[in-house]
Motif scaffolding. Structure first.
Motif, PDB file in Angstrom:
ATOM      1  N   LEU A 556       6.595   8.361 -12.231  1.00  0.00           N
ATOM      2  CA  LEU A 556       5.726   7.413 -11.532  1.00  0.00           C
ATOM      3  C   LEU A 556       6.294   7.204 -10.138  1.00  0.00           C
ATOM      4  O   LEU A 556       7.417   6.708  -9.991  1.00  0.00           O
ATOM      5  N   ARG A 557       5.561   7.571  -9.124  1.00  0.00           N
ATOM      6  CA  ARG A 557       6.021   7.457  -7.730  1.00  0.00           C
ATOM      7  C   ARG A 557       5.269   6.303  -7.079  1.00  0.00           C
ATOM      8  O   ARG A 557       4.066   6.376  -6.873  1.00  0.00           O
ATOM      9  N   LEU A 558       5.993   5.226  -6.737  1.00  0.00           N
ATOM     10  CA  LEU A 558       5.360   3.980  -6.305  1.00  0.00           C
ATOM     11  C   LEU A 558       5.935   3.505  -4.986  1.00  0.00           C
ATOM     12  O   LEU A 558       7.150   3.454  -4.806  1.00  0.00           O
ATOM     13  N   THR A 559       5.050   3.121  -4.062  1.00  0.00           N
ATOM     14  CA  THR A 559       5.444   2.554  -2.778  1.00  0.00           C
ATOM     15  C   THR A 559       5.508   1.038  -2.875  1.00  0.00           C
ATOM     16  O   THR A 559       4.578   0.392  -3.379  1.00  0.00           O
ATOM     17  N   LEU A 560       6.609   0.456  -2.372  1.00  0.00           N
ATOM     18  CA  LEU A 560       6.759  -0.997  -2.262  1.00  0.00           C
ATOM     19  C   LEU A 560       6.909  -1.346  -0.796  1.00  0.00           C
ATOM     20  O   LEU A 560       7.755  -0.786  -0.100  1.00  0.00           O
ATOM     21  N   THR A 561       6.119  -2.289  -0.316  1.00  0.00           N
ATOM     22  CA  THR A 561       6.210  -2.680   1.085  1.00  0.00           C
ATOM     23  C   THR A 561       7.062  -3.932   1.226  1.00  0.00           C
ATOM     24  O   THR A 561       7.432  -4.574   0.250  1.00  0.00           O
ATOM     25  N   SER A 562       7.332  -4.299   2.461  1.00  0.00           N
ATOM     26  CA  SER A 562       8.174  -5.461   2.740  1.00  0.00           C
ATOM     27  C   SER A 562       7.403  -6.775   2.721  1.00  0.00           C
ATOM     28  O   SER A 562       7.975  -7.821   3.010  1.00  0.00           O
ATOM     29  N   ARG A 563       6.120  -6.719   2.398  1.00  0.00           N
ATOM     30  CA  ARG A 563       5.307  -7.934   2.408  1.00  0.00           C
ATOM     31  C   ARG A 563       4.480  -8.068   1.136  1.00  0.00           C
ATOM     32  O   ARG A 563       3.397  -8.634   1.160  1.00  0.00           O
ATOM     33  N   GLY A 564       5.008  -7.523   0.040  1.00  0.00           N
ATOM     34  CA  GLY A 564       4.404  -7.801  -1.249  1.00  0.00           C
ATOM     35  C   GLY A 564       3.335  -6.854  -1.720  1.00  0.00           C
ATOM     36  O   GLY A 564       2.771  -7.054  -2.794  1.00  0.00           O
ATOM     37  N   ASN A 565       3.029  -5.798  -0.956  1.00  0.00           N
ATOM     38  CA  ASN A 565       1.986  -4.869  -1.375  1.00  0.00           C
ATOM     39  C   ASN A 565       2.561  -3.713  -2.180  1.00  0.00           C
ATOM     40  O   ASN A 565       3.731  -3.345  -2.035  1.00  0.00           O
ATOM     41  N   LEU A 566       1.699  -3.127  -2.983  1.00  0.00           N
ATOM     42  CA  LEU A 566       2.031  -1.945  -3.756  1.00  0.00           C
ATOM     43  C   LEU A 566       1.141  -0.796  -3.298  1.00  0.00           C
ATOM     44  O   LEU A 566      -0.047  -0.983  -3.038  1.00  0.00           O
ATOM     45  N   GLY A 567       1.708   0.396  -3.218  1.00  0.00           N
ATOM     46  CA  GLY A 567       0.934   1.576  -2.857  1.00  0.00           C
ATOM     47  C   GLY A 567       0.850   1.800  -1.365  1.00  0.00           C
ATOM     48  O   GLY A 567       1.321   2.807  -0.850  1.00  0.00           O
ATOM     49  N   TYR A 568       0.243   0.830  -0.668  1.00  0.00           N
ATOM     50  CA  TYR A 568       0.065   0.952   0.777  1.00  0.00           C
ATOM     51  C   TYR A 568       0.266  -0.413   1.439  1.00  0.00           C
ATOM     52  O   TYR A 568       0.029  -1.452   0.821  1.00  0.00           O
ATOM     53  N   ASP A 569       0.641  -0.378   2.713  1.00  0.00           N
ATOM     54  CA  ASP A 569       0.856  -1.609   3.455  1.00  0.00           C
ATOM     55  C   ASP A 569      -0.392  -2.057   4.187  1.00  0.00           C
ATOM     56  O   ASP A 569      -0.390  -3.085   4.842  1.00  0.00           O
ATOM     57  N   ASN A 570      -1.471  -1.267   4.106  1.00  0.00           N
ATOM     58  CA  ASN A 570      -2.718  -1.674   4.747  1.00  0.00           C
ATOM     59  C   ASN A 570      -3.877  -1.254   3.865  1.00  0.00           C
ATOM     60  O   ASN A 570      -3.740  -0.449   2.946  1.00  0.00           O
ATOM     61  N   ILE A 571      -5.042  -1.807   4.140  1.00  0.00           N
ATOM     62  CA  ILE A 571      -6.206  -1.526   3.303  1.00  0.00           C
ATOM     63  C   ILE A 571      -6.826  -0.178   3.626  1.00  0.00           C
ATOM     64  O   ILE A 571      -7.734   0.263   2.924  1.00  0.00           O
ATOM     65  N   PHE A 572      -6.344   0.496   4.682  1.00  0.00           N
ATOM     66  CA  PHE A 572      -6.877   1.808   5.022  1.00  0.00           C
ATOM     67  C   PHE A 572      -6.159   2.929   4.288  1.00  0.00           C
ATOM     68  O   PHE A 572      -6.537   4.088   4.388  1.00  0.00           O
ATOM     69  N   GLY A 573      -5.086   2.600   3.560  1.00  0.00           N
ATOM     70  CA  GLY A 573      -4.367   3.618   2.817  1.00  0.00           C
ATOM     71  C   GLY A 573      -3.657   4.625   3.693  1.00  0.00           C
ATOM     72  O   GLY A 573      -3.531   5.796   3.330  1.00  0.00           O
ATOM     73  N   THR A 574      -3.141   4.170   4.846  1.00  0.00           N
ATOM     74  CA  THR A 574      -2.479   5.094   5.763  1.00  0.00           C
ATOM     75  C   THR A 574      -0.993   4.823   5.935  1.00  0.00           C
ATOM     76  O   THR A 574      -0.284   5.658   6.485  1.00  0.00           O
ATOM     77  N   VAL A 575      -0.503   3.661   5.490  1.00  0.00           N
ATOM     78  CA  VAL A 575       0.911   3.318   5.624  1.00  0.00           C
ATOM     79  C   VAL A 575       1.501   3.195   4.225  1.00  0.00           C
ATOM     80  O   VAL A 575       1.293   2.201   3.533  1.00  0.00           O
ATOM     81  N   GLY A 576       2.203   4.213   3.788  1.00  0.00           N
ATOM     82  CA  GLY A 576       2.753   4.244   2.453  1.00  0.00           C
ATOM     83  C   GLY A 576       2.389   5.530   1.745  1.00  0.00           C
ATOM     84  O   GLY A 576       1.597   6.345   2.248  1.00  0.00           O
ATOM     85  N   ALA A 577       2.962   5.737   0.560  1.00  0.00           N
ATOM     86  CA  ALA A 577       2.725   6.959  -0.211  1.00  0.00           C
ATOM     87  C   ALA A 577       1.890   6.713  -1.451  1.00  0.00           C
ATOM     88  O   ALA A 577       1.730   7.603  -2.286  1.00  0.00           O
ATOM     89  N   GLY A 578       1.352   5.497  -1.622  1.00  0.00           N
ATOM     90  CA  GLY A 578       0.488   5.208  -2.745  1.00  0.00           C
ATOM     91  C   GLY A 578       1.234   5.162  -4.066  1.00  0.00           C
ATOM     92  O   GLY A 578       2.440   4.898  -4.140  1.00  0.00           O
ATOM     93  N   LEU A 579       0.499   5.433  -5.149  1.00  0.00           N
ATOM     94  CA  LEU A 579       1.057   5.510  -6.495  1.00  0.00           C
ATOM     95  C   LEU A 579       0.549   6.793  -7.133  1.00  0.00           C
ATOM     96  O   LEU A 579      -0.667   6.992  -7.272  1.00  0.00           O
ATOM     97  N   THR A 580       1.452   7.679  -7.469  1.00  0.00           N
ATOM     98  CA  THR A 580       1.080   8.927  -8.107  1.00  0.00           C
ATOM     99  C   THR A 580       1.849   9.077  -9.415  1.00  0.00           C
ATOM    100  O   THR A 580       2.885   8.439  -9.623  1.00  0.00           O
ATOM    101  N   TYR A 581       1.339   9.958 -10.282  1.00  0.00           N
ATOM    102  CA  TYR A 581       1.964  10.160 -11.586  1.00  0.00           C
ATOM    103  C   TYR A 581       1.913  11.639 -11.940  1.00  0.00           C
ATOM    104  O   TYR A 581       0.837  12.229 -12.042  1.00  0.00           O
TER     105      TYR A 581
END
Length: 932
Positions: A556-581
């Protein structure tokens, strides 16, 4: 010196309109169901008449697989649904780029006392002597992609390039898909009138600079002289019109424009769709692209000027000093005068009441520096007809007058391109050399790099002009946080248009292990040198120490941001690596922590309304990763908080500081989950009663016919909220990785679950089609499990989301409480449930001082105890046995049990902390107890 990552604004977009590009070999039929789930309108081929890629033009691009469609779904949802089909290369919005226009008062400058004096810039750029070499030719056409042009202006009417193959007769005579496009085209409003719009005079101003009539005995002289221009309107003047700058570039390239001017754009908003269009025009169609670098007075990326294959033009005044408002950056190619540029106006009302056809005005901005370079490019194309577009750009760059040495430009040295335009030199200077890096490829390919990483960089170079001998490329880091260890390669001798690369021995880069500021932009400099004194600098950037970490120790590959988000740091899905399995595509469109006390006091960084994102949490300490960690193979630490409500003011935030820890294991049996633990501290002066805490997850699980055919359910025995994909292939086909995903509550109070149908009709208690309000977020956290909406998406599947949370009865000022969850993925429901149990056991065993699970009805009392300990749990749990372990993990008490309640004596045990483990039919729950 390395500058921090520059803030990039997001340009406005065309509402409800998106574009996608099919992957090679894919069919539109694959997208049919996915488009239906999005409620998308029919796909329209964006550029049906585009020229296909050619092996004779390396780097040419395919535009015929780009389609536009209308949908009410937001971008991140549409992107997730369509990318999950595997048939789509990208899904993007259509950006609206603004004209770069900064007018000043006509003739306000005392130097603008006559028409001759008003065109000071012609002398400055050596235009008069250049016209002695060539005055251009009517066969050379400059595409003016801009606002409508005053077609009857005395300076412009004779200069328009007409399409005599398609006269005005209501028939598409030349069969190019445009009826009666005799005088250009209005791309914004889709008609054949690219003419004057009194509200947008920008196109007339730009056209006059590049192409105003010469030797007509009046007015001004356009730099292009005898060259013609094609008017293409890109700004709407009808209710159904939309911005169409990119479409106009493709149109211009397809209709014979050898030069295309773009005096418009905006900072930020990189788009692969837009880059594809630029590559098509420049490579497939061999057009020289020229764009204004913007009027920002900032060092930033400005599009389309900053795209590859585009000449980026900044501005100077009559003394060659950078214009006060002009953009500066390493992406600038050259500058041109951009202050007090006299040009056609076509705006003042004449005696008859209509706009005048013979008036002029002085204007300023890079919008008017760019058409000077476009005019110069047209003259170069006439003088050197065998040059391709890249060679024209190279000649313009290599013949400028260097202005970096001017004291007034010292602050911008190296960020104003090669210098100020010199048209005479561009037409006459011999034995020019320009080799340049044409592509850069980092490995591993990432959006950002963590401290301590080792990176390789492959660069390809091409020689554009005269043959070069002994070409060498040296890479230097301008950042203290990147060290180049393999720093140069010899490209050797290259003929005109010859290429070389260092794929056999790439550059090697080492990122500093510590001390890197958050989201640092590191700049690397290529220095190309060759025999005869040739030297050229180019630059490439990479982002270091991103404001997120990726836990990838297991499947399970999961991105954690510094402000409480999972997957991505923005709603556009451009900052972060998401969640893959297990190599799947991204499974989580959006996720993050939710806190609430009332319907108006809610804190999160999730979607709100109109495509916006709430910004309740701010970082106290960036996300960091430790491998191995003290308790797991990989651990992460994050600290953030929301704002503290002001005394006496209406509170909209909760007022909590959060310390988040995450744990991932690589060992068998623990590879399908990540544990998230949140310590919540009350920062307010009041008791929070109750405090709700939970995780929001917008799942997008892949199915054969699109990612929006999902359903959501709840396993009350495990406090497990999960989603699963419908429409799976029938047996004996193997379920796809990531068919099931979910969240399990591991620690806290009573659980709460809420499953959301993203396509819920109007009037539903929670309807995300019109936004996710604070009241709706509170409802999802506070509804418990008995009356909450526990399923969604049935029977046919939908776009589903879930909130799994818990209720803490009270949290006093200054006190802290801990809640914990597991994020899980699996190929079957049985595997998901097994992983949920393994997550509970891992959290209980590895973290013996922490509670491992919350199950409905589970309670232990009194705690602390001096002897007898009572255990209560739901009858559905299937109680079998109670065990007690000491701090060393040794078993000290064991007792069979059944039913819904039991008691065990801890008398005789030494005072201290013990781990109570309660075994059920298929699950284990734990609690820390204190013996006194």
């Amino acid at each position: 010196m390395t500058a921090p990552l520059r803030a990039q604004s997001v340009p406005p977009t065309v509402p409800g309109q998106l574009v996608l590009k099919l992957r090679p070999g894919q069919s539109l039929a694959v997208l049919e169901t996915a488009l239906q789930t999005l409620g998308a309108g029919p796909l329209t081929q964006k550029f049906p008449h585009a020229l296909p890629p050619s092996g004779e033009r390396p780097g040419s691009v395919e535009l015929r697989e780009i389609y536009q469609f209308r949908t009410a779904a937001d971008l991140n949802k549409a992107r997730a649904v369509l990318l999950a089909t595997g048939a789509v290369e990208y899904v993007e919005p259509l950006y609206i780029r603004q004209p770069q226009y900064q007018p000043n008062d006509p003739f306000a400058d005392s130097t603008l006392t006559s028409l001759t004096a008003s065109q000071y810039y012609l002398k400055q750029i050596k235009a008069y002597h250049a016209w002695d070499i060539t005055r251009g030719d009517s066969s050379i056409v400059i595409g003016i992609t801009d606002g409508g042009v005053r077609l009857t202006h005395v300076e412009l009417a004779p200069q328009i390039k007409h399409n005599y193959a398609d006269p005005i007769n209501g028939i598409d005579d030349d069969r190019d898909g445009y009826v009666d496009n005799f005088t250009g085209w209005d791309l914004a409003n889709n008609d054949n009138d690219p003419g004057y719009d009194i509200s947008i005079v920008h196109g007339t101003l730009v056209a006059g600079v590049a192409a105003a009539r010469v030797d007509n005995g009046q007015g001004i002289a356009g730099l292009g002289n005898q060259c013609r221009f094609l008017p293409l309107n890109i700004y709407p003047n009808t209710p159904t019109g939309t911005f169409a700058g990119i479409e106009a570039v493709v149109y211009a390239a397809d209709h014979g424009c050898q030069v295309i001017n773009m005096s418009w754009g905006g900072p930020g908003g990189y788009s692969q769709f837009e880059q594809d269009a630029m590559t098509y025009a420049a490579v497939n169609r061999d057009a020289v692209l020229v764009a204004a670098a913007g009027n920002t007075n900032a060092d930033l990326d400005f599009y389309p000027a900053s795209y590859q294959h585009v000449i980026s033009v900044s501005g100077v005044d009559n003394t060659d000093t950078k214009a006060s408002n002009a953009t500066f950056s390493h992406r600038i190619d050259l500058t041109a005068p951009g202050i007090s540029i006299l040009t056609c106006y076509g705006y003042h009302l004449a005696n008859g009441g209509g706009p005048a056809d013979n008036d002029y005005t002085a204007v300023g901005g890079t919008s008017f520096a760019a058409p000077l370079v476009a005019g110069a490019a047209a003259l170069v194309r006439r003088q050197f007809p065998n040059y391709n577009a890249d060679q024209v750009a190279a000649r313009l760059r290599q013949t400028t007058d260097n202005i970096d040495a001017l004291p007034a430009n010292a602050a911008w040295a190296g960020r104003l391109g090669t210098g100020r335009l010199n048209v005479l030199a561009a037409l006459t200077r011999a034995n020019l050399t320009e080799a340049r890096v044409v592509s850069s490829a980092f490995a591993p390919a990432r959006a950002a790099y963590a401290p301590g990483e080792i990176i390789s960089l492959t660069a390809a170079v091409q020689n554009l002009l005269a043959p070069v001998a002994g070409l060498s490329v040296t890479l230097t880091s301008l950042s203290p946080y990147v060290t180049v260890t393999a720093a140069s390669f010899a490209a050797g001798n290259l003929g005109t248009l010859g290429r070389a690369d260092n794929a056999a021995a790439p550059f090697r880069l080492a990122v500093a292990a510590s001390g890197i500021p958050l989201n640092t932009r590191a700049t690397l400099r290529y220095r190309l040198t060759a025999a005869g004194g040739f030297q050229l600098d180019q630059y490439v950037d990479l982002i270091l120490n991103p404001d997120y970490v990726v836990l990838d120790a297991n499947d399970l590959r999961l991105t954690l941001t510094s402000r409480g988000n999972l997957g991505y740091d923005n709603i556009f899905g451009t900052v972060g690596a998401g969640l893959t399995y297990r190599g799947s595509g991204n499974l989580l469109s959006e996720g993050g922590l939710l806190l609430a006390t009332t319907p108006t006091r809610v804190s999160d960084r999730l979607r709100s309304s109109r495509g916006q994102m709430r910004q309740s949490f701010f970082s106290l300490r960036q996300a960091t990763r430790q491998q191995p960690g003290p308790r797991a193979d990989q651990e992460a630490r994050v600290a953030f908080q929301d704002s503290v409500p002001a005394a006496g003011a209406a509170a909209r935030s909760v007022g909590v500081a959060v310390r988040q820890r995450a744990y991932a294991w690589a060992t068998p049996g623990r590879r399908d989950f990540v544990v998230l633990e949140y310590s919540l501290k009350n920062l307010t002066a009041d008791t929070l009663k109750p405090l709700y805490a939970g995780i929001f997850a917008d799942w997008d699980l892949p199915t054969p016919d699109g990612a929006a055919h999902n359903a959501a359910a709840y396993d009350s025995l495990r406090a497990l909220a999960y989603s699963y994909a419908l429409g799976q292939l029938p047996p004996p086909a193997t379920p796809a990785p990531g068919t099931y995903a979910g969240l399990r509550l591991l620690r806290g109070g009573p659980p709460a679950v809420y499953s959301i149908d993203g396509n819920a009709p109007a009037g539903s208690p929670v309807r995300l089609a019109d936004g996710f309000s604070a009241a709706e977020k509170f409802r999802t956290l506070s509804s418990g499990t008995a009356r909450a909406q526990r399923t969604a998406g049935l029977p046919n599947g939908s776009d589903v989301m879930q909130v799994l949370g818990t209720r803490l009865a009270r949290l006093a000022p200054g006190d802290s409480a801990t809640v914990a969850f597991a994020v899980l993925a699996a190929s079957t429901l049985a595997q998901l449930q097994s992983s949920a149990d393994a997550a509970a056991a891992a959290y209980a065993t590895v973290l013996p001082t922490r509670t491992a699970q919350a199950v409905a009805g589970f309670s232990v009392y009194p705690n602390p105890t001096t002897g007898l300990l009572h255990v209560e749990i739901s009858p559905d749990f299937g109680l079998r046995e109670i065990r007690v372990h000491n701090a060393l993990g040794q078993l000290v008490r064991r007792q069979p049990a059944s039913g819904a309640a039991a008691a065990i004596s801890l008398s005789g045990l030494a005072p201290g902390l013990y781990l109570l483990r309660v075994q059920g039919t298929s699950a284990v729950v734990s609690e820390t107890v204190e013996v006194r």
